[in-house]
Design an enzyme around this catalytic site. Structure first.
Site: not given
Ligand code: HOZ
Length: 433
Positions: A245, A273, A150
């Site tokens: 990534d 992050k 992802y």
């Molecule tokens: N992209 C995040 C999990 N892989 C989720 C982000 C969120 O829902 O806060």
């Protein structure tokens, strides 16, 4: 379980009812909606160190860490102080600051592949921009991604996507036009022959390969060294760009990310992050000759009103400084191994088919007794068993990611006592599964 059997307090239930009238599914990001495990999401009031507190006054050991950023736990004093100092000077200028160069120095010093960097607002922006730069630099259109990886909600990458897209059954989202994804080749993770075949079939046509160098978005799935080495050599010999990534793995698996840990250096890297210390900030960077193609040094367009925002930059910079001054990586690895061993023993003792995959402070207990090295493997796991495990742990004050297809993260403040408490809780839950 019926709705009322989920261990969720009345205030969270009422808050979710209200939110559902106002926001799609009651949330601002689908992974939070508990769609994979049923029931009502817990509404959070505050966080402190390794704990989350919901609005009903319950405390949980946090294994989400805001889905990755909180490697130092919640509210590290030096980060809060840096944020407060930055806010006192203004929240956004739309003009360059010295603080941006300081963070750029820190990123370039840390990440082996990054000679020049651009700050953006999220991991999604970082991957979207990196793909554009790779295409603009090579003059090619095709990209390779891997099923179950992802990379944010970028149209061309929202194909066979992991994370909430896989969890909620939309790995290929409506609204992504065939045009946007026609140049995306989807291969299986850890499949070296698949990569070689794609290059044999499309020589000189592939702009980039993008991957999570350890996948967190289909649960925790490490790469084989053969896979990483194959990617490096195939991209190099064909003249296409290898993009790691590292939104999840950057500053987490080592200060220099997965690329430092495995010693395989891509051409470009995307970050999010941790680099923002809990505020919205992402970054992409790489070889200077590639990054100098970005406007205004070059011709490839990418911009942002809030890019390099002074408050987010202050939080990120303070976080990276703490990671250098007091590296948590040995502790994280030791605690990760302890948690993995404890869960392994508990699941084995209670005859629960399982597979535990861990690297540093990323770990997943898969409910299936087969190794998980690609999306096809992950997809075979028992989601219902995972849901029962998740709610059993919530009842015991342990907050795991609410999907089989999300790695857990823990922080430098997760002590041995907290890890052991988690193992005890899991032992009791697995006994009744
Ligand atoms: N992209 C995040 C999990 N892989 C989720 C982000 C969120 O829902 O806060």
């Amino acid at each position: 379980m019926t709705e009322s059997q989920f261990p969720v307090g009345p205030k969270s239930v009422a808050a979710f009812e209200e939110a559902r009238q106002l926001m799609p599914g009651g949330v601002n990001s689908p992974a939070r909606a508990f769609g994979a495990v049923g029931g009502t999401p817990l509404f959070i009031d505050r966080a402190d160190g390794p704990y989350l507190y919901d609005i009903d006054g319950n405390r949980y050991i946090d294994y989400i860490g805001s889905w990755g950023p909180m490697i130092l736990g919640h509210r590290p004093p030096a980060v809060i102080e840096a944020i407060e100092k930055a806010i006192a000077k203004g929240t956004s200028f739309g003009a360059p600051t010295k603080a941006e160069s300081r963070l750029a120095h820190q990123i370039i010093d840390a990440v082996p592949s990054i000679e020049k960097v651009r700050l953006v607002n999220s991991g999604t922006e970082a991957t979207m921009s990196a793909i554009r730069v790779a295409r603009g630099t090579t003059g090619r259109h095709k990209i390779i991604k891997f099923a179950g990886n992802y990379h944010g909600h970028v149209d061309s990458l929202l194909v066979a996507a992991g994370s909430a897209a896989a969890t909620l059954g939309a790995p290929d989202s409506p609204g992504v036009t065939p045009g946007a994804s026609q140049d995306t080749l989807v291969l299986q993770y850890n499949d070296c022959d698949g990569v070689k075949n794609a290059y044999a079939k499309h020589p000189g046509e592939i702009a980039a390969v993008i991957l999570e160098p350890v996948v967190g978005n289909m649960g925790c799935v490490p790469p084989t060294m053969e896979f990483l080495n194959t990617l490096r050599s195939e991209t190099q010999s064909d003249g296409s760009i290898l993009i790691f990534d590292e939104v999840m793995t950057g500053f987490r698996l080592a200060y220099g990310g997965a690329q430092e840990r495995f010693g395989v250096i891509p051409d470009m890297t995307t970050l999010g992050k941790i680099v923002g210390g809990g505020l919205p900030l992402g970054a992409y960077g790489g070889r200077a000759d590639i990054m100098d193609n970005v406007l205004p040094a070059g011709k490839i367009f990418q911009a942002g009103t809030l890019s390099g925002n002074p408050v987010a930059v202050a939080a990120g910079s303070a976080t990276l400084k703490l990671l250098v001054d007091n590296p948590p990586y040995q502790h994280l690895e030791a605690m990760g191994q302890r948690l993995a061993a404890g869960l392994e023993a508990a699941a084995t003792k209670h005859g629960v088919p399982h597979r535990i995959q861990q690297i540093g402070s990323m770990l997943t207990l898969f409910f299936g007794d087969h190794p998980v090295s690609c999306w096809t493997d992950a997809d075979r796991c028992d989601r219902a068993a995972f849901g029962r495990y998740f709610w059993g742990l919530i009842e015991k004050g342990v907050y795991m990611p609410c999907s089989q297809f999300e790695t857990l993260f823990f922080s430098s403040l997760h002590t041995q006592a907290l890890i052991d408490q988690t193992i005890d809780a899991a032992d009791q839950v697995l006994a009744k599964l």
